[in-house]
Each structure stands twice: as structure tokens, then as C-alpha cells.
Scaffold this motif. Structure first.
Motif, PDB file in Angstrom:
ATOM      1  N   TRP A 112      60.083 -28.952  53.669  1.00 28.70           N
ATOM      2  CA  TRP A 112      60.778 -30.264  53.098  1.00 28.70           C
ATOM      3  C   TRP A 112      60.561 -30.088  51.490  1.00 28.70           C
ATOM      4  CZ3 TRP A 112      59.052 -35.024  56.496  1.00 28.70           C
ATOM      5  CH2 TRP A 112      59.799 -34.959  57.620  1.00 28.70           C
ATOM      6  N   ILE A 113      61.268 -30.370  50.734  1.00 28.97           N
ATOM      7  CA  ILE A 113      61.443 -30.425  49.245  1.00 28.97           C
ATOM      8  C   ILE A 113      61.471 -31.749  48.545  1.00 28.97           C
ATOM      9  CG2 ILE A 113      62.126 -29.469  46.964  1.00 28.97           C
ATOM     10  CD1 ILE A 113      61.241 -27.165  49.024  1.00 28.97           C
ATOM     11  N   ALA A 114      60.333 -32.205  47.682  1.00 31.60           N
ATOM     12  CA  ALA A 114      60.277 -33.591  47.313  1.00 31.60           C
ATOM     13  C   ALA A 114      59.948 -33.299  45.951  1.00 31.60           C
ATOM     14  CB  ALA A 114      59.387 -34.203  47.875  1.00 31.60           C
ATOM     15  N   ILE A 115      60.660 -34.409  45.061  1.00 34.02           N
ATOM     16  CA  ILE A 115      60.234 -34.577  43.634  1.00 34.02           C
ATOM     17  C   ILE A 115      59.437 -35.903  43.571  1.00 34.02           C
ATOM     18  CG2 ILE A 115      61.350 -35.090  41.462  1.00 34.02           C
ATOM     19  CD1 ILE A 115      63.748 -33.434  42.001  1.00 34.02           C
ATOM     20  N   ASN A 118      57.866 -38.898  36.673  1.00 33.39           N
ATOM     21  CA  ASN A 118      57.665 -40.204  35.859  1.00 33.39           C
ATOM     22  C   ASN A 118      59.154 -40.648  35.502  1.00 33.39           C
ATOM     23  OD1 ASN A 118      55.050 -40.216  36.094  1.00 33.39           O
ATOM     24  ND2 ASN A 118      54.172 -39.355  34.259  1.00 33.39           N
ATOM     25  N   SER A 119      59.845 -40.991  36.232  1.00 29.87           N
ATOM     26  CA  SER A 119      61.179 -41.180  35.734  1.00 29.87           C
ATOM     27  C   SER A 119      61.691 -42.418  36.427  1.00 29.87           C
ATOM     28  CB  SER A 119      62.186 -40.127  35.954  1.00 29.87           C
ATOM     29  OG  SER A 119      63.338 -40.296  35.427  1.00 29.87           O
ATOM     30  N   GLY A 120      63.044 -42.823  36.191  1.00 30.63           N
ATOM     31  CA  GLY A 120      63.429 -43.950  36.852  1.00 30.63           C
ATOM     32  C   GLY A 120      64.551 -43.546  37.814  1.00 30.63           C
ATOM     33  N   ASP A 121      65.072 -43.985  38.844  1.00 30.01           N
ATOM     34  CA  ASP A 121      65.952 -43.679  39.805  1.00 30.01           C
ATOM     35  C   ASP A 121      67.554 -43.441  38.982  1.00 30.01           C
ATOM     36  OD1 ASP A 121      63.834 -44.171  41.576  1.00 30.01           O
ATOM     37  OD2 ASP A 121      64.801 -45.991  42.552  1.00 30.01           O
ATOM     38  N   VAL A 138      63.040 -37.978  46.787  1.00 28.90           N
ATOM     39  CA  VAL A 138      63.009 -38.095  45.120  1.00 28.90           C
ATOM     40  C   VAL A 138      61.991 -39.384  44.956  1.00 28.90           C
ATOM     41  CG1 VAL A 138      64.096 -38.484  42.938  1.00 28.90           C
ATOM     42  CG2 VAL A 138      64.994 -36.774  44.809  1.00 28.90           C
ATOM     43  N   VAL A 139      60.959 -39.278  44.869  1.00 28.61           N
ATOM     44  CA  VAL A 139      60.122 -40.412  44.457  1.00 28.61           C
ATOM     45  C   VAL A 139      59.818 -40.533  42.983  1.00 28.61           C
ATOM     46  CG1 VAL A 139      57.789 -41.579  44.946  1.00 28.61           C
ATOM     47  CG2 VAL A 139      59.045 -39.797  46.768  1.00 28.61           C
ATOM     48  N   THR A 140      60.026 -41.833  42.525  1.00 23.01           N
ATOM     49  CA  THR A 140      59.962 -41.957  40.926  1.00 23.01           C
ATOM     50  C   THR A 140      58.772 -42.943  40.548  1.00 23.01           C
ATOM     51  OG1 THR A 140      61.565 -43.761  40.855  1.00 23.01           O
ATOM     52  CG2 THR A 140      62.348 -41.517  40.515  1.00 23.01           C
ATOM     53  N   ALA A 141      58.409 -43.001  39.462  1.00 21.80           N
ATOM     54  CA  ALA A 141      57.460 -43.731  38.766  1.00 21.80           C
ATOM     55  C   ALA A 141      57.937 -45.457  38.954  1.00 21.80           C
ATOM     56  CB  ALA A 141      57.415 -43.708  37.346  1.00 21.80           C
ATOM     57  N   GLN A 142      59.238 -45.476  38.877  1.00 18.70           N
ATOM     58  CA  GLN A 142      59.991 -46.842  38.998  1.00 18.70           C
ATOM     59  C   GLN A 142      59.708 -47.589  40.633  1.00 18.70           C
ATOM     60  OE1 GLN A 142      64.401 -47.027  38.368  1.00 18.70           O
ATOM     61  NE2 GLN A 142      64.596 -48.677  39.673  1.00 18.70           N
ATOM     62  N   GLN A 143      59.813 -46.477  41.478  1.00 20.83           N
ATOM     63  CA  GLN A 143      59.535 -46.756  42.952  1.00 20.83           C
ATOM     64  C   GLN A 143      57.945 -47.314  43.057  1.00 20.83           C
ATOM     65  OE1 GLN A 143      60.737 -43.662  45.331  1.00 20.83           O
ATOM     66  NE2 GLN A 143      62.884 -43.433  44.227  1.00 20.83           N
ATOM     67  N   HIS A 151      47.186 -42.152  40.353  1.00 21.15           N
ATOM     68  CA  HIS A 151      47.221 -41.767  41.737  1.00 21.15           C
ATOM     69  C   HIS A 151      48.258 -42.318  42.640  1.00 21.15           C
ATOM     70  CE1 HIS A 151      42.699 -40.312  41.655  1.00 21.15           C
ATOM     71  NE2 HIS A 151      43.315 -39.903  40.609  1.00 21.15           N
ATOM     72  N   GLN A 152      48.511 -43.699  42.156  1.00 24.73           N
ATOM     73  CA  GLN A 152      49.386 -44.399  43.000  1.00 24.73           C
ATOM     74  C   GLN A 152      50.609 -43.833  43.195  1.00 24.73           C
ATOM     75  OE1 GLN A 152      49.097 -46.891  44.810  1.00 24.73           O
ATOM     76  NE2 GLN A 152      51.112 -47.504  45.415  1.00 24.73           N
ATOM     77  N   LEU A 153      51.421 -43.040  42.223  1.00 29.29           N
ATOM     78  CA  LEU A 153      52.520 -42.504  42.366  1.00 29.29           C
ATOM     79  C   LEU A 153      52.402 -41.523  43.435  1.00 29.29           C
ATOM     80  CD1 LEU A 153      55.381 -41.880  41.735  1.00 29.29           C
ATOM     81  CD2 LEU A 153      54.545 -40.910  39.817  1.00 29.29           C
ATOM     82  N   PHE A 154      51.315 -40.647  43.550  1.00 33.13           N
ATOM     83  CA  PHE A 154      51.283 -39.570  44.399  1.00 33.13           C
ATOM     84  C   PHE A 154      51.076 -40.377  45.945  1.00 33.13           C
ATOM     85  CE2 PHE A 154      50.996 -36.814  41.240  1.00 33.13           C
ATOM     86  CZ  PHE A 154      51.374 -35.577  41.505  1.00 33.13           C
ATOM     87  N   LEU A 155      50.014 -41.394  46.068  1.00 33.22           N
ATOM     88  CA  LEU A 155      50.042 -42.024  47.481  1.00 33.22           C
ATOM     89  C   LEU A 155      51.177 -42.795  47.657  1.00 33.22           C
ATOM     90  CD1 LEU A 155      46.548 -43.511  46.288  1.00 33.22           C
ATOM     91  CD2 LEU A 155      46.915 -41.338  47.683  1.00 33.22           C
ATOM     92  N   HIS A 156      51.917 -43.177  47.064  1.00 29.33           N
ATOM     93  CA  HIS A 156      53.372 -44.024  47.326  1.00 29.33           C
ATOM     94  C   HIS A 156      54.237 -42.841  47.784  1.00 29.33           C
ATOM     95  CE1 HIS A 156      56.696 -46.702  47.143  1.00 29.33           C
ATOM     96  NE2 HIS A 156      57.345 -45.744  46.571  1.00 29.33           N
ATOM     97  N   ALA A 157      54.174 -41.919  47.105  1.00 28.49           N
ATOM     98  CA  ALA A 157      55.232 -40.541  47.441  1.00 28.49           C
ATOM     99  C   ALA A 157      54.794 -40.101  49.037  1.00 28.49           C
ATOM    100  CB  ALA A 157      55.006 -39.474  46.821  1.00 28.49           C
ATOM    101  N   TYR A 158      53.521 -40.062  49.129  1.00 30.23           N
ATOM    102  CA  TYR A 158      52.854 -39.331  50.796  1.00 30.23           C
ATOM    103  C   TYR A 158      53.410 -40.582  51.779  1.00 30.23           C
ATOM    104  CZ  TYR A 158      50.312 -35.965  47.861  1.00 30.23           C
ATOM    105  OH  TYR A 158      50.140 -35.277  46.997  1.00 30.23           O
ATOM    106  N   ALA A 159      53.105 -41.885  51.599  1.00 29.29           N
ATOM    107  CA  ALA A 159      53.518 -42.991  52.245  1.00 29.29           C
ATOM    108  C   ALA A 159      54.762 -43.069  52.456  1.00 29.29           C
ATOM    109  CB  ALA A 159      53.394 -44.296  51.782  1.00 29.29           C
ATOM    110  N   THR A 160      55.939 -42.686  51.373  1.00 25.98           N
ATOM    111  CA  THR A 160      57.207 -42.843  51.827  1.00 25.98           C
ATOM    112  C   THR A 160      57.659 -41.526  52.575  1.00 25.98           C
ATOM    113  OG1 THR A 160      57.601 -43.750  49.474  1.00 25.98           O
ATOM    114  CG2 THR A 160      59.451 -42.668  50.481  1.00 25.98           C
TER     115      THR A 160
END
Length: 222
Positions: A112-115, A118-121, A138-143, A151-160
Motif C-alpha cells: 500500500w502506498i500512503a502520503i 505537512n499540508s492541507g487536504d 493521503v494523511v495531512t497535517a490538517q487531518q 509524532h501525532q501526525l504519524f500516529l494519526h496516519a497509522y490509526a487511519t
């Protein structure tokens, strides 16, 4: 596989320079020197990173607006609405590095390929389309309401995505924004050193490449 987008997958530095040139040319009503363009582009990037690290989340377009105003003020110009629109127009669709679409297509045969960006949707959407290869997440800082290296951005990505960090490999160009997090969280990483930068010894990746062309050979079974 998770990827940083700007710089790693797409020609971020070139796009920021293009925007800086267009903005300076408008103020000077003439062709701007390469040195002035490089200075404004560098300050714009640096100021944006500084604002991303401040307490309290601010959306990325606001960060860009504030950063552009400050960078232009330092250069002796007063920012106008037209300057910000030039910046957004340029950064709203950034072309990939030439080798990226093929490398991602090959990697999608196994991963699987994910981004993680540090951007907005809205701002990143055109750039993701320009890459051409389908991106699964595609997981962004906005989300996440957090910017790397939080670390929260990476942790949010893994949860998503419904995966653990141990099931991932992160590929990024940024040392402070990407390698730092990988080192602190124990994430396997590949550094894309497009600029020939000295590597901070505190943030050693598992592998280093100059671009993505060698990534399939590194990560796909022979």
C-alpha cells in the motif's frame, strides 16, 4: 509504505523558487536575479517550518500566508493578495520528480502506498493527481491537527490506515520533519538525499538513496 510528499515525491524546491520569482518579478516589474529568488524561497520555507512548530494548530494555507508576508517584509516589500494567490496557484499542483511515477507503480505491486504530509487536504489534492500513480492513503497535517515532527501526525496516519509502525517503511527527504520522527518512534526509514545534504548523526536512516529510482530494487524481492 509511507512517503513524505513535498521534495520526496514532487519538485517542491523548484515550485517554491518559481513562486518566489513570479512574486518578485511582480514587485520589481522586471526579471529578478537568481540570488534574490533563492533568498526569498529559502526564507519562505524556513519561516513556514518555524510557524508549524508553534503551539496551537494553524491550517497550512494560513501558515503560508503568514510566512509569505514575513519573508517579503524582510526583503523590503509589502505583500499583496495577488502574491498569496500566485503562491497558492504554484503550490496547488507540483509535478513529480521524473522517476517517481514508475517507482511508485512498481512498489504498489507489493505495498500500500500512503502520503504523510505537512499540508492541507485541498492544497495537496492537485499535486497528488499530478503524480499519476494511485495513492491509497493521503494523511495531512490538517487531518491530524499536527505538523511533523510532531509524532501525532504519524500516529494519526497509522490509526487511519489500520496498521502499526512496525508494518511500515517511511521514505522522506526531510531530516528534521521525517528522519527525526522515525528515529524517535523506531520507524524503518529510507532517506532520499536529493540535495547532497550532510546527515545529522542523530537521525540515521536504514538506507539512503539519491532519488526513488533505486527504491524498488531495495524493497522488492528479486
Amino acid at each position: 509504505m509511507t512517503f513524505d510528499c513535498y521534495g520526496t515525491l514532487v519538485q517542491w524546491h523548484r515550485a517554491v523558487r518559481q513562486a518566489a520569482r513570479a512574486i518578485l518579478d511582480r514587485h520589481l516589474q522586471a526579471n529578478t536575479s537568481q540570488e534574490r529568488v533563492a533568498e526569498l524561497a529559502s526564507r519562505l520555507r524556513a519561516i513556514a517550518v518555524e510557524h508549524q512548530q508553534q503551539a496551537g494548530f494553524v491550517d497550512y494555507e494560513t501558515v503560508l500566508d503568514i510566512s509569505l508576508n514575513q519573508a517579503l517584509s524582510e526583503a523590503g516589500y509589502e505583500a499583496a493578495a495577488a502574491d498569496f494567490q500566485m503562491l497558492l496557484a504554484t503550490l496547488g499542483r507540483i509535478d513529480p520528480h521524473p522517476e517517481v511515477p514508475d517507482a511508485l507503480s512498481r512498489l504498489r505491486e507489493r505495498y500500500w502506498i500512503a502520503i504523510i504530509s505537512n499540508s492541507g487536504d485541498d492544497l495537496i489534492a492537485g499535486t497528488v493527481r499530478a503524480i499519476g500513480t494511485p495513492i491509497d492513503f493521503v494523511v495531512t497535517a490538517q487531518q491530524a491537527r499536527a505538523y511533523k515532527p510532531d509524532h501525532q501526525l504519524f500516529l494519526h496516519a497509522y490509526a487511519t490506515m489500520g496498521v502499526s509502525k512496525d508494518e511500515t517503511i517511511h521514505v522522506g527527504m526531510g531530516q528534521f520533519t521525517d528522519l527525526k520522527v522515525c528515529q524517535e518512534l523506531g520507524i524503518r526509514s529510507v532517506w532520499i538525499d536529493r540535495e547532497g545534504e550532510p546527515l545529522d548523526p542523530a537521525w540515521h536512516p536504514d538506507a539512503t538513496l539519491n532519488d526513488l529510482s533505486g527504491l524498488p530494487e531495495l524493497l522488492l524481492p528479486s
